[in-house]
Structures are given as structure tokens and as C-alpha cells.
Design a protein around this motif. Structure first.
Motif, PDB file in Angstrom:
ATOM      1  N   ILE A   5       1.327  -1.799  -0.054  1.00  0.00           N
ATOM      2  CA  ILE A   5      -0.343   0.182   0.389  1.00  0.00           C
ATOM      3  C   ILE A   5       0.891   1.051  -0.158  1.00  0.00           C
ATOM      4  O   ILE A   5       1.691   1.576   0.708  1.00  0.00           O
ATOM      5  N   TYR A   6       0.234   2.513  -0.834  1.00  0.00           N
ATOM      6  CA  TYR A   6       1.465   3.678  -0.822  1.00  0.00           C
ATOM      7  C   TYR A   6       0.760   4.600   0.091  1.00  0.00           C
ATOM      8  O   TYR A   6      -0.495   4.823   0.007  1.00  0.00           O
ATOM      9  N   LEU A 155      -4.878  -2.687  -6.866  1.00  0.00           N
ATOM     10  CA  LEU A 155      -4.604  -3.885  -5.640  1.00  0.00           C
ATOM     11  C   LEU A 155      -5.560  -4.814  -4.993  1.00  0.00           C
ATOM     12  O   LEU A 155      -6.253  -4.026  -5.627  1.00  0.00           O
ATOM     13  N   PRO A 156      -5.196  -5.725  -4.711  1.00  0.00           N
ATOM     14  CA  PRO A 156      -6.176  -7.100  -4.736  1.00  0.00           C
ATOM     15  C   PRO A 156      -6.572  -6.526  -3.616  1.00  0.00           C
ATOM     16  O   PRO A 156      -6.203  -6.995  -2.587  1.00  0.00           O
ATOM     17  N   MET A 253      -5.502  -5.614   6.748  1.00  0.00           N
ATOM     18  CA  MET A 253      -5.280  -7.228   7.108  1.00  0.00           C
ATOM     19  C   MET A 253      -4.821  -7.273   6.087  1.00  0.00           C
ATOM     20  O   MET A 253      -4.833  -7.780   5.297  1.00  0.00           O
ATOM     21  N   PRO A 254      -2.716  -7.464   5.602  1.00  0.00           N
ATOM     22  CA  PRO A 254      -2.645  -8.232   4.346  1.00  0.00           C
ATOM     23  C   PRO A 254      -2.265  -9.693   4.588  1.00  0.00           C
ATOM     24  O   PRO A 254      -1.877  -9.961   5.646  1.00  0.00           O
ATOM     25  N   VAL A 255      -2.640 -10.007   3.494  1.00  0.00           N
ATOM     26  CA  VAL A 255      -3.230 -12.110   3.495  1.00  0.00           C
ATOM     27  C   VAL A 255      -2.526 -12.680   2.516  1.00  0.00           C
ATOM     28  O   VAL A 255      -3.406 -12.205   1.670  1.00  0.00           O
ATOM     29  N   GLY A 256      -1.191 -12.700   2.638  1.00  0.00           N
ATOM     30  CA  GLY A 256      -1.466 -13.242   1.443  1.00  0.00           C
ATOM     31  C   GLY A 256      -0.780 -12.585   0.351  1.00  0.00           C
ATOM     32  O   GLY A 256      -0.062 -11.567   0.694  1.00  0.00           O
ATOM     33  N   ILE A 259      -4.944  -7.689   0.395  1.00  0.00           N
ATOM     34  CA  ILE A 259      -5.389  -7.006   1.260  1.00  0.00           C
ATOM     35  C   ILE A 259      -6.947  -7.001   2.142  1.00  0.00           C
ATOM     36  O   ILE A 259      -8.036  -6.277   0.929  1.00  0.00           O
ATOM     37  N   PHE A 260      -7.294  -7.064   3.408  1.00  0.00           N
ATOM     38  CA  PHE A 260      -8.501  -7.965   3.110  1.00  0.00           C
ATOM     39  C   PHE A 260      -8.442  -6.162   4.101  1.00  0.00           C
ATOM     40  O   PHE A 260      -7.986  -5.147   4.936  1.00  0.00           O
ATOM     41  N   VAL A 261      -9.814  -5.260   3.728  1.00  0.00           N
ATOM     42  CA  VAL A 261     -10.064  -4.320   4.957  1.00  0.00           C
ATOM     43  C   VAL A 261     -10.778  -4.392   5.770  1.00  0.00           C
ATOM     44  O   VAL A 261     -12.459  -4.402   5.179  1.00  0.00           O
ATOM     45  N   GLU A 262     -11.483  -4.591   6.873  1.00  0.00           N
ATOM     46  CA  GLU A 262     -12.510  -4.318   7.742  1.00  0.00           C
ATOM     47  C   GLU A 262     -12.858  -2.797   8.455  1.00  0.00           C
ATOM     48  O   GLU A 262     -11.915  -2.046   8.722  1.00  0.00           O
ATOM     49  N   ALA A 263     -14.077  -2.416   8.356  1.00  0.00           N
ATOM     50  CA  ALA A 263     -14.391  -1.165   8.989  1.00  0.00           C
ATOM     51  C   ALA A 263     -15.128  -1.802  10.679  1.00  0.00           C
ATOM     52  O   ALA A 263     -15.762  -2.600  10.963  1.00  0.00           O
ATOM     53  N   MET A 264     -14.091  -0.806  11.063  1.00  0.00           N
ATOM     54  CA  MET A 264     -14.808  -1.021  12.635  1.00  0.00           C
ATOM     55  C   MET A 264     -15.708  -0.894  13.211  1.00  0.00           C
ATOM     56  O   MET A 264     -16.415   0.253  11.921  1.00  0.00           O
TER      57      MET A 264
END
Length: 329
Positions: A5-6, A155-156, A253-256, A259-264
Motif C-alpha cells: 500500500i502507498y 491492488l487486490p 490486514m494483508p493476507v498473502g 489485502i483485507f479492509v475491515e470497518a470498525m
């Protein structure tokens, strides 16, 4: 190799030597793309029309550019533009069939492009005055997340079980050549009324405004609106997003390779409602600005302070059909 991520806001580098999307070094400061795509500017003859920046200076639509690597443009941005242009060509039905995420990415790109130009202008102005560039932490917070979400283009990135936006789409009886554009950079709210449609998007509310206006939108979404009706709905959304009082937080959260983005949770630790109280006088001021073309003044709009003028509903709360409205801008 894991996706990177930039983070342009960590170094505050908004020069023309780095790609706005990836941070890659550019071979020339002339390696740029238009913020408003050429296909849109050509269709509505926007190139030389004035575009007002936050510091009150006037640019033209074609002046607004961002530094972008030719490879990134060719691989990611041109295909996105082609997809959006094809959908816009088909009008309301094309937009309805479009993948919402692609529309979200396109609106992110456009708004972030404007933000980038605003930041460059602000930095230049304050440096010319011998001052350090100052910007509030909450604005940096919002703009950083806008840029993170923009990178879902290249990006994925997966938004985990949430939509980072609220989207409202209508069929609107517009004049063929009309270009109705509006944005609010601080709240990241966007509206576009062209061809036979109008859309409003709140870019970083995690669907909160969609919930806030759900009942109203359900009543209206299958109707064809008169332009003044769409502007009234837009005014309501722009105002409610101003009342939205949370700064959404995200877990990245980068996983392999992904990249997963989760909302609080938006509720967070605050017990107060997500939206501040609605005030008809302030809403009336917003509406006055949205109804400028029709010449309505605030005093007329809130003549009855408890029930501002509406072209969506009559005094008894019944829907006003677009065909019953005879106003012309």
C-alpha cells in the motif's frame, strides 16, 4: 510478492515526480492524466469552463491534472474510464447495470484528483508566504483513507463485509446538454446530474447515509425525477453527511497476496447518535444553494420553519409527480 500500500500522507509528498496512485517515480513531471476524463470534458465542453478551488482561485477543468505513471494509467485507469464511459453512454440503465465498486473507484479517483490539486495549491501558497503547510489531523485521516480505498483499483483490496459508501441513483428528466456537478471535499460527498440520470455518493460513511435516507430513497428510487427534485434529494444527503459525526476507522490486514479492509463499528465508544440534530434553517441554506438555478431564496424556503418548501412531497406528505412541476431554470 505481497501487495504494497502507498501512503502519500506519511511523507506528505504531493510533487509531480511521483505517481499519485502508486508512488512510483516518474520519468518526467509531464507524465500526467486529467482529473476529469477527456471523454467527459469533450461530451460537455468542459475544458475551458471555470472550476473554483477551496482557496477561491479559479482553474479550468482541463487545468486539473495528477502525476501518473503511463504504465499505471494504461493498465488500470484507462480500462476503468472505458467501463464508466460505456455505462454513461447508456445512461440510467447503464449505471444501474454497472458494478457499484467500479463506480465507487471512479468517483474516488475524481475526488482524490481534486484533493491532490487542492493540496498542491495550498502547499505552494503557504510556502510562498514562508509558512509551513498546515492541515487538520481529521482531514488527513479522511484523505488517507480515501487514497487507501482508491488503491482498490490497482491492488487486490477486498472490503470485508461492508460497503465504504452510500450510493443513490435516480432517473432524472435532464436537459440533454446539462452538466450538473457538485462535490464537498471535507465530507467527501459527490453528485452528478447528466444525461437521463442523477447520482449522489458519500464516499466514506460505510453506508450510514444510505440507512439515514433509506425510507425516503425507497419511496423515490423507481420514479423519474424533475431536476429540482433531484437537487432537493441531493441537498438532503449533502446536509446529512455534514451532520455525520464519526471518523470511520479501518483495520487493514494483508493476507498473502491480498489485502483485507475491515470497518470498525461506527458506534465506537461514543453513546451519541451517528448524526447531529437536523436543523431546518441550516438545511434551508443548503437547499438555497442547490436551487440557485430556480432562484429560490432562503426566506421563501423556510417561510414555514417547521416545513421547508419541498418539490418531492406536498403539504400533506403526498409524492409530487415530476410532470406536475412546471419550473424551468
Amino acid at each position: 510478492m505481497a501487495a504494497q500500500i502507498y501512503h502519500p500522507f506519511s511523507t506528505f509528498n504531493f510533487s509531480n515526480t511521483k505517481c499519485f496512485l502508486t508512488g512510483d517515480s516518474l520519468s518526467s513531471t509531464e507524465e500526467k492524466i486529467q482529473v476529469f476524463p477527456q471523454w467527459l470534458m469533450s461530451r460537455y465542453s468542459l475544458e475551458d469552463k471555470p472550476f473554483k478551488l477551496l482557496d477561491e482561485s479559479i482553474a479550468t477543468y482541463k487545468d486539473l491534472k495528477v502525476p501518473c505513471s503511463a504504465a499505471v494509467n494504461e493498465q488500470y485507469l484507462e480500462p476503468l474510464e472505458a467501463e464508466i464511459a460505456a455505462a454513461f453512454e447508456l445512461g440510467y440503465e447503464g449505471l444501474k447495470a454497472l458494478d457499484e465498486l467500479r463506480l465507487f473507484q471512479w468517483v474516488c479517483k475524481l475526488l482524490y484528483g481534486i484533493v491532490f490539486n487542492e493540496l498542491q495549491a495550498g502547499i505552494k501558497l503557504q510556502h510562498a508566504q514562508g509558512e509551513e503547510f498546515n492541515i487538520s489531523q481529521s482531514i488527513i485521516h479522511k484523505f488517507s483513507h480515501l487514497h487507501l480505498m482508491l488503491q482498490s483499483i490497482n491492488l487486490p483490496i477486498t472490503f470485508e463485509d461492508f460497503k465504504p459508501y452510500s450510493l443513490f441513483l435516480f432517473k432524472v428528466d435532464n436537459h440533454a446538454e446539462e452538466f450538473g456537478y457538485r462535490d464537498e471535499i471535507n465530507t467527501q460527498t459527490f453528485a452528478l446530474r447528466i444525461a437521463d440520470f442523477g447520482l449522489v455518493m458519500c464516499l466514506q460513511d460505510n453506508g450510514a447515509n444510505g440507512s439515514y435516507h433509506r425510507e425516503l430513497y425507497e419511496q423515490l428510487k423507481n420514479d423519474t425525477l424533475h431536476p429540482i427534485q433531484f437537487e432537493e434529494f441531493s441537498a438532503r444527503v449533502f446536509y446529512s453527511n455534514y451532520l455525520f459525526n464519526r471518523l470511520p476507522e479501518y483495520e487493514v490486514m494483508p493476507v498473502g497476496e491480498e489485502i483485507f479492509v475491515e470497518a470498525m463499528p461506527l458506534r465506537g465508544i461514543s453513546s451519541k447518535p451517528l448524526f447531529d440534530d437536523w436543523t431546518n434553517k441550516t438545511y434551508g441554506q443548503v437547499l438555497e444553494s442547490f436551487w440557485k438555478s430556480w432562484g429560490f431564496l432562503l426566506l421563501e424556503i423556510i417561510k414555514n420553519p417547521n416545513q421547508p418548501i419541498s418539490f418531492l412531497f406536498d403539504a400533506d406528505g403526498n409524492r409530487v409527480p415530476a410532470g406536475a412541476i412546471t419550473l424551468h431554470p
